[in-house]
Design a protein around this motif. Structure first.
Motif, PDB file in Angstrom:
ATOM      1  N   ALA A 160     -38.740 114.997 -16.520  1.00 30.87           N
ATOM      2  CA  ALA A 160     -39.173 113.615 -16.762  1.00 30.87           C
ATOM      3  C   ALA A 160     -40.434 113.585 -17.623  1.00 30.87           C
ATOM      4  O   ALA A 160     -40.565 112.754 -18.533  1.00 30.87           O
ATOM      5  N   ALA A 161     -41.367 114.505 -17.346  1.00 37.84           N
ATOM      6  CA  ALA A 161     -42.597 114.567 -18.128  1.00 37.84           C
ATOM      7  C   ALA A 161     -42.299 114.956 -19.574  1.00 37.84           C
ATOM      8  O   ALA A 161     -42.909 114.426 -20.510  1.00 37.84           O
ATOM      9  N   ARG A 162     -41.358 115.850 -19.759  1.00 34.88           N
ATOM     10  CA  ARG A 162     -40.991 116.278 -21.112  1.00 34.88           C
ATOM     11  C   ARG A 162     -40.412 115.111 -21.910  1.00 34.88           C
ATOM     12  O   ARG A 162     -40.741 114.916 -23.084  1.00 34.88           O
ATOM     13  N   GLU A 163     -39.559 114.322 -21.271  1.00 32.85           N
ATOM     14  CA  GLU A 163     -38.986 113.155 -21.947  1.00 32.85           C
ATOM     15  C   GLU A 163     -40.075 112.181 -22.371  1.00 32.85           C
ATOM     16  O   GLU A 163     -40.040 111.621 -23.476  1.00 32.85           O
ATOM     17  N   MET A 164     -41.049 111.964 -21.489  1.00 34.09           N
ATOM     18  CA  MET A 164     -42.145 111.042 -21.809  1.00 34.09           C
ATOM     19  C   MET A 164     -42.959 111.552 -22.986  1.00 34.09           C
ATOM     20  O   MET A 164     -43.336 110.774 -23.876  1.00 34.09           O
ATOM     21  N   LEU A 165     -43.230 112.847 -23.021  1.00 30.15           N
ATOM     22  CA  LEU A 165     -44.034 113.405 -24.109  1.00 30.15           C
ATOM     23  C   LEU A 165     -43.299 113.319 -25.445  1.00 30.15           C
ATOM     24  O   LEU A 165     -43.914 113.059 -26.475  1.00 30.15           O
ATOM     25  N   PHE A 166     -41.982 113.554 -25.439  1.00 30.48           N
ATOM     26  CA  PHE A 166     -41.224 113.477 -26.685  1.00 30.48           C
ATOM     27  C   PHE A 166     -41.014 112.039 -27.137  1.00 30.48           C
ATOM     28  O   PHE A 166     -40.726 111.788 -28.309  1.00 30.48           O
ATOM     29  N   ALA A 167     -41.177 111.081 -26.209  1.00 27.60           N
ATOM     30  CA  ALA A 167     -41.045 109.672 -26.585  1.00 27.60           C
ATOM     31  C   ALA A 167     -42.304 109.149 -27.261  1.00 27.60           C
ATOM     32  O   ALA A 167     -42.282 108.085 -27.885  1.00 27.60           O
ATOM     33  N   GLY A 173     -48.132 120.525 -31.921  1.00 26.61           N
ATOM     34  CA  GLY A 173     -48.891 121.619 -31.320  1.00 26.61           C
ATOM     35  C   GLY A 173     -49.508 121.207 -29.989  1.00 26.61           C
ATOM     36  O   GLY A 173     -49.469 121.970 -29.010  1.00 26.61           O
ATOM     37  N   ARG A 174     -50.055 119.999 -29.927  1.00 23.49           N
ATOM     38  CA  ARG A 174     -50.642 119.501 -28.678  1.00 23.49           C
ATOM     39  C   ARG A 174     -49.567 119.291 -27.622  1.00 23.49           C
ATOM     40  O   ARG A 174     -49.760 119.618 -26.449  1.00 23.49           O
ATOM     41  N   ARG A 175     -48.429 118.752 -28.055  1.00 26.61           N
ATOM     42  CA  ARG A 175     -47.338 118.541 -27.109  1.00 26.61           C
ATOM     43  C   ARG A 175     -46.869 119.871 -26.519  1.00 26.61           C
ATOM     44  O   ARG A 175     -46.611 119.981 -25.326  1.00 26.61           O
ATOM     45  N   ARG A 176     -46.779 120.888 -27.344  1.00 28.33           N
ATOM     46  CA  ARG A 176     -46.365 122.205 -26.866  1.00 28.33           C
ATOM     47  C   ARG A 176     -47.349 122.752 -25.844  1.00 28.33           C
ATOM     48  O   ARG A 176     -46.948 123.305 -24.807  1.00 28.33           O
ATOM     49  N   ARG A 177     -48.634 122.566 -26.106  1.00 33.48           N
ATOM     50  CA  ARG A 177     -49.649 123.050 -25.157  1.00 33.48           C
ATOM     51  C   ARG A 177     -49.553 122.301 -23.832  1.00 33.48           C
ATOM     52  O   ARG A 177     -49.691 122.898 -22.753  1.00 33.48           O
ATOM     53  N   LEU A 178     -49.304 120.982 -23.906  1.00 33.31           N
ATOM     54  CA  LEU A 178     -49.170 120.189 -22.684  1.00 33.31           C
ATOM     55  C   LEU A 178     -47.952 120.631 -21.866  1.00 33.31           C
ATOM     56  O   LEU A 178     -48.013 120.722 -20.642  1.00 33.31           O
ATOM     57  N   LEU A 179     -46.855 120.912 -22.554  1.00 29.63           N
ATOM     58  CA  LEU A 179     -45.646 121.333 -21.865  1.00 29.63           C
ATOM     59  C   LEU A 179     -45.850 122.673 -21.159  1.00 29.63           C
ATOM     60  O   LEU A 179     -45.383 122.870 -20.030  1.00 29.63           O
ATOM     61  N   HIS A 180     -46.553 123.579 -21.814  1.00 27.46           N
ATOM     62  CA  HIS A 180     -46.830 124.875 -21.191  1.00 27.46           C
ATOM     63  C   HIS A 180     -47.785 124.713 -20.002  1.00 27.46           C
ATOM     64  O   HIS A 180     -47.645 125.408 -18.991  1.00 27.46           O
ATOM     65  N   ARG A 181     -48.717 123.778 -20.125  1.00 25.98           N
ATOM     66  CA  ARG A 181     -49.644 123.534 -19.019  1.00 25.98           C
ATOM     67  C   ARG A 181     -48.892 122.954 -17.820  1.00 25.98           C
ATOM     68  O   ARG A 181     -49.136 123.332 -16.671  1.00 25.98           O
ATOM     69  N   LEU A 182     -47.959 122.028 -18.092  1.00 17.87           N
ATOM     70  CA  LEU A 182     -47.179 121.438 -17.012  1.00 17.87           C
ATOM     71  C   LEU A 182     -46.320 122.475 -16.283  1.00 17.87           C
ATOM     72  O   LEU A 182     -46.053 122.347 -15.095  1.00 17.87           O
ATOM     73  N   ALA A 183     -45.884 123.505 -17.010  1.00 19.88           N
ATOM     74  CA  ALA A 183     -45.019 124.527 -16.417  1.00 19.88           C
ATOM     75  C   ALA A 183     -45.801 125.725 -15.880  1.00 19.88           C
ATOM     76  O   ALA A 183     -45.199 126.722 -15.488  1.00 19.88           O
ATOM     77  N   SER A 184     -47.105 125.611 -15.819  1.00 21.98           N
ATOM     78  CA  SER A 184     -47.937 126.738 -15.389  1.00 21.98           C
ATOM     79  C   SER A 184     -47.918 126.909 -13.877  1.00 21.98           C
ATOM     80  O   SER A 184     -47.511 126.015 -13.128  1.00 21.98           O
TER      81      SER A 184
END
Length: 214
Positions: A160-167, A173-184
């Motif tokens: 759900a968080a990934r969908e929100m970020l891609f919307a 680059g920032r989105r990629r860092r956020l996604l990795h942080r969410l999956a940490s």
């Protein structure tokens, strides 16, 4: 031989299962979970397979395999007690370009069933290339302890968080860092704390504060 690891999309694809005993039923149910269109060939079938056929979830023909049965099939699984039939089926499948798996017969397999850990949409498959299924099962049990049932709901949150970020219009680059942080690991620990807070029945304000901790 080095195997190519892949997760196949079988939804709507025709898959043939030859044999409808307990092992065949297990393979049938696995293919059903993936949304495959399943045809089964076997003179006799377990009560479970017959029930699936009556419900219209599979098509079962109570007869022996014929070479023409492979026409239009994407893959075939053989689970009978006849080594001769398995060999015939394998070479016919190869001739037609159909992926084949003969249960417990690695030389007559184009693909193997891995030992799988399932946590909702999370799937971890283990293969030993047919050398030691027993080792694959031991590794599976270890991974089941490491990746508990809670991973299913956490992965739903991540999706759900990934969908929100891609919307949103965000620098890639920032989105990629956020996604990795969410999956940490830290994010997972925070998810467990929020889950524990909800289970403890804290007042609404406390629950909201915990849910926005990330």
């Amino acid at each position: 031989m080095t195997l190519f690891p892949a997760f196949l999309k079988l939804s709507g694809r025709r898959c043939l299962v030859v044999g409808a005993g307990p092992v065949g039923e297990e393979k049938i149910r696995g293919l059903l979970r993936a949304g495959a269109e399943i045809r089964v060939l076997a003179p006799r079938a377990t009560a479970g397979v017959r029930a699936l056929a009556r419900a219209g979830r599979i098509r079962w023909k109570p007869r022996q395999f014929r070479a023409g049965d492979l026409r239009g099939a994407f893959l075939v699984v053989a689970a009978t007690s006849s080594a001769k039939l398995h060999e015939q089926l394998y070479f016919e499948a190869r001739r037609r370009g159909v992926l084949c798996n003969v249960v417990d017969d690695p030389p007559h397999c184009d693909f193997y069933y891995g030992a799988v850990v399932r946590r909702g949409s999370l799937q971890i498959a283990i293969s030993t290339s047919g050398y030691s299924p027993a080792l694959a099962q031991r590794v599976r049990k270890q991974l089941e302890q490491q990746f508990g049932p809670e991973y299913e709901s956490w992965l739903e949150e991540l999706g759900a968080a990934r969908e929100m970020l891609f919307a949103k219009s965000i620098d890639p680059g920032r989105r990629r860092r956020l996604l990795h942080r969410l999956a940490s690991e830290r994010s997972f620990e925070e998810f467990l704390r929020r889950r524990k807070t909800r289970a403890s029945g804290l007042p609404r304000r406390s629950r909201v504060r915990a849910s926005t901790a990330i």
